[in-house]
Design a protein around this motif. Structure first.
Motif, PDB file in Angstrom:
ATOM      1  N   GLU A 421       0.817  -1.208   0.000  1.00  0.00           N
ATOM      2  CA  GLU A 421       0.000   0.000   0.000  1.00  0.00           C
ATOM      3  C   GLU A 421       0.853   1.261   0.000  1.00  0.00           C
ATOM      4  N   GLY A 422       2.145   1.096  -0.248  1.00  0.00           N
ATOM      5  CA  GLY A 422       3.015   2.249  -0.260  1.00  0.00           C
ATOM      6  C   GLY A 422       3.395   2.694   1.140  1.00  0.00           C
ATOM      7  N   LEU A 423       4.363   3.581   1.215  1.00  0.00           N
ATOM      8  CA  LEU A 423       4.814   4.116   2.499  1.00  0.00           C
ATOM      9  C   LEU A 423       4.026   5.374   2.854  1.00  0.00           C
ATOM     10  N   ALA A 424       3.916   5.644   4.140  1.00  0.00           N
ATOM     11  CA  ALA A 424       3.194   6.827   4.608  1.00  0.00           C
ATOM     12  C   ALA A 424       4.082   8.053   4.500  1.00  0.00           C
ATOM     13  N   SER A 425       3.481   9.172   4.121  1.00  0.00           N
ATOM     14  CA  SER A 425       4.220  10.427   4.046  1.00  0.00           C
ATOM     15  C   SER A 425       4.398  11.004   5.438  1.00  0.00           C
ATOM     16  N   GLU A 426       5.323  11.926   5.565  1.00  0.00           N
ATOM     17  CA  GLU A 426       5.647  12.490   6.871  1.00  0.00           C
ATOM     18  C   GLU A 426       4.492  13.299   7.437  1.00  0.00           C
ATOM     19  N   GLY A 427       3.902  14.166   6.639  1.00  0.00           N
ATOM     20  CA  GLY A 427       2.871  15.039   7.170  1.00  0.00           C
ATOM     21  C   GLY A 427       1.488  14.420   7.204  1.00  0.00           C
ATOM     22  N   ASP A 428       1.160  13.638   6.211  1.00  0.00           N
ATOM     23  CA  ASP A 428      -0.202  13.119   6.076  1.00  0.00           C
ATOM     24  C   ASP A 428      -0.124  11.644   5.691  1.00  0.00           C
ATOM     25  N   TYR A 430      -2.401   9.683   4.973  1.00  0.00           N
ATOM     26  CA  TYR A 430      -3.313   9.326   3.895  1.00  0.00           C
ATOM     27  C   TYR A 430      -2.607   9.359   2.538  1.00  0.00           C
ATOM     28  N   HIS A 431      -1.619  10.199   2.432  1.00  0.00           N
ATOM     29  CA  HIS A 431      -0.868  10.290   1.173  1.00  0.00           C
ATOM     30  C   HIS A 431       0.192   9.202   1.176  1.00  0.00           C
ATOM     31  N   ARG A 432       0.099   8.287   0.217  1.00  0.00           N
ATOM     32  CA  ARG A 432       0.998   7.142   0.166  1.00  0.00           C
ATOM     33  C   ARG A 432       2.082   7.364  -0.879  1.00  0.00           C
ATOM     34  N   CYS A 433       3.269   6.900  -0.555  1.00  0.00           N
ATOM     35  CA  CYS A 433       4.420   7.060  -1.431  1.00  0.00           C
ATOM     36  C   CYS A 433       4.722   5.721  -2.106  1.00  0.00           C
ATOM     37  N   GLU A 456       9.585  -3.483  -2.545  1.00  0.00           N
ATOM     38  CA  GLU A 456       8.571  -3.659  -3.580  1.00  0.00           C
ATOM     39  C   GLU A 456       7.341  -2.822  -3.230  1.00  0.00           C
ATOM     40  N   TYR A 457       6.929  -1.978  -4.193  1.00  0.00           N
ATOM     41  CA  TYR A 457       5.769  -1.122  -3.990  1.00  0.00           C
ATOM     42  C   TYR A 457       4.877  -1.202  -5.219  1.00  0.00           C
ATOM     43  N   PRO A 458       3.558  -1.033  -5.039  1.00  0.00           N
ATOM     44  CA  PRO A 458       2.648  -1.108  -6.193  1.00  0.00           C
ATOM     45  C   PRO A 458       2.714   0.162  -7.032  1.00  0.00           C
ATOM     46  N   GLN A 459       2.080   0.113  -8.189  1.00  0.00           N
ATOM     47  CA  GLN A 459       1.926   1.323  -8.975  1.00  0.00           C
ATOM     48  C   GLN A 459       1.009   2.285  -8.221  1.00  0.00           C
TER      49      GLN A 459
END
Length: 530
Positions: A421-428, A430-433, A456-459
């Motif tokens: 599901e991607g990595l979490a951003s520092e500030g929010d 909900y925004h995935r990296c 490994e991260y998804p598109q």
């Protein structure tokens, strides 16, 4: 001669039916009776050589000669009984002869046969035991049950089987695997543990995941009850079977509870390897039992049956586990709600820790790794698995990789920071990296060619494709941001406050007191709610 013998045998039952009172003909002594029985049996068996042997007509003739129906019934019952006795005696004699033959023909002496049998898996040992008397006798030796594997794909083993096997093993028992294992094929997207070449550590990692197990629920239930491990604490001779047990692996025993598991662990002071998957037991109470009774433990693998919901772990429990189990080299706590400062207590405290797996942990941000690579606890790590940790932050992963480039974590051979599901951003969060520009992955691979780095991260946005767009359109904006957990459940965040309570999980040791106070007060609320 055959005809006269036949006449004698057929007349015998008729005369028996009309025999006089026992007071008139006293019973012959046992020696004479045995001789008569042998003579009758020998004459009867000699009839088998007759090509025209048929007992149907003689038996019908005898039945017709009897005056009443009850006498005829009694004669038939006696015929059936003596036929059954003769069949059982013949089978027993055949087994004895076969056993005698096998003992002569079998090339190995009993001690080597037992040694070979001890290398068999439990099911193969049971098959060998049923082969002949010789193998059955050898298979009853306690050394053959040193390593018991009673796992099955479907529920077959019950408490009685477990008790019998443990009693056969007695104080020779060293390893016990019990429960229902999932299929060999993992479900798509599940977090699979990785086997790494860790030096001087017990790191054989379970191939079973709660993700695989959930598909079995509702169709099959375990027939093992909470008392299935009680035979470990029963005295057999000088010591209980669990006294010298080294490895205990339990899979998907749904009726197991905290009290029963704690009682089993209390009977296993020599335990080195403990693996728990799919049991409905609490993390805090389980670790307390391990800390109190299993001081020699080297490997602990615990996967939650309720991914992301078990928030029971206390800081004091972590401290006690570190103090009482100093030999731990492999620690896997998967699917629990773990805060960074508690994880830091564990990783920093265990001086011999080489393998760490916190996959699918719900609250870990990665801040526990700050400045950890220069400590004994972090610098000795050879494998670090943080796969599919929902709250793992991009900036914390970048700090970790930068620390590796700076020379920290020198012993690290395997690092997994993948996230479907991607990595979490520092500030929010909900925004995935999905494609980070601040993580020096390429530089780490060039500087550390000996290390296996899995990232490994998804598109971008691919994790949202499985949701129905019409359903999402009916949900308010904050709750649209939903993410799959490792067990297939969907966590819907109705507001940012649900994460803000976890946002401080990266706080360092200086702020731990506030969390401890909050945890103790929450315990009081839970107690009152009961």
């Amino acid at each position: 001669m055959a005809t006269s013998t036949n006449t004698f045998l057929l007349a015998a039952p008729s005369s028996t039916a009309k025999r006089p009172c026992p007071s008139q003909n006293p019973r012959p002594p046992p020696e004479t009776l045995n001789q008569v029985e042998e003579h009758v049996l020998d004459a009867f068996l000699a009839l088998s050589d007759s090509p025209s042997l048929s007992l149907d007509l003689p038996l019908e003739s005898l039945l017709e000669s009897l005056p009443s129906d009850s006498d005829q019934t009694e004669l038939i019952d006696r015929a059936l009984k003596i036929g059954s006795m003769l069949l059982d005696a013949a089978k027993q004699s055949s087994r004895k002869r076969a056993s005698k033959h096998n003992s002569i023909a079998w090339p190995l002496p009993p001690d080597l046969t037992i040694k070979v049998f001890s290398a068999l898996d439990t099911q193969s040992l049971c098959y060998a035991s049923a082969t002949c008397t010789l193998f059955n006798k050898c298979a009853k030796d306690p050394l053959c049950y040193e390593n018991l594997d009673l796992t099955t794909l479907v529920p077959k083993v019950n408490n009685s089987v477990v008790s019998t096997m443990i009693q056969r093993a007695g104080k020779a028992l060293r390893s016990l695997k019990l429960g229902v294992i999932p299929g060999a094929t993992p479900s798509p997207g599940c977090c699979q543990p990785l086997v790494c070449p860790i030096r001087n550590a017990i790191v054989d990692v379970s191939n079973f995941s709660w993700t695989d197990k959930r598909s079995r629920q509702g169709r099959e239930s375990s027939i093992l009850t909470r008392s299935c491990l009680s035979p470990l604490s029963r005295d057999v001779g000088a010591a209980a079977p669990g006294a010298l047990l080294r490895r205990l692996k339990l899979y998907n025993i749904e009726r197991m509870d905290n009290v029963s598991l704690s009682g089993a662990l209390s009977a296993c002071p020599s335990l080195l390897d403990l693996e728990i998957v799919g049991l409905h037991v609490e993390l805090r109470l389980t670790l307390m039992s391990v800390s109190a009774h299993c001081h020699l433990i080297e490997r602990l693998f615990f996967e939650s049956s309720k991914t992301g919901r078990d928030d029971s772990l206390k800081t004091q429990t972590c401290v006690e586990l570190v103090d009482n189990c100093p030999h731990l080299t492999s620690l896997s706590l998967r699917g629990f709600k773990l805060h960074d400062y508690k994880v830091r207590v564990l990783v920093k405290g265990f001086r011999k820790l080489k393998y760490v797996d916190f996959s699918t942990s719900y609250s870990i941000t990665g801040s526990f790794l700050r400045n950890l690579g220069s400590y004994n606890g972090g610098n000795s790590l050879e494998a670090l698995i943080l796969r599919d940790c929902m709250h793992l932050k991009e900036v914390e992963v970048a700090r970790l990789l930068t620390a590796i480039l700076a020379g920290d974590f020198k012993s690290l051979l395997h690092l997994d920071i993948s996230n479907r599901e991607g990595l979490a951003s520092e500030g929010d969060w909900y925004h995935r990296c999905y494609n980070s520009s601040i993580m020096p992955v390429k530089q780490v691979l060039e500087a550390r060619p000996d290390m296996c780095l899995v990232a490994e991260y998804p598109q971008e946005g691919s994790y949202m494709d499985s949701f129905d767009t019409d359903m999402n359109s009916e949900i308010s904006l904050p709750s649209q941001l939903s993410f799959h957990s490792s067990d297939g459940l969907v966590f819907l965040s109705t507001s940012e406050s649900s994460y803000n309570s976890d946002h401080g999980s990266g706080n360092e040791d200086g702020q731990e007191a506030n969390y401890v106070i909050y945890e103790e007060s929450s315990d009081e609320i839970d107690f009152l709610s009961l």
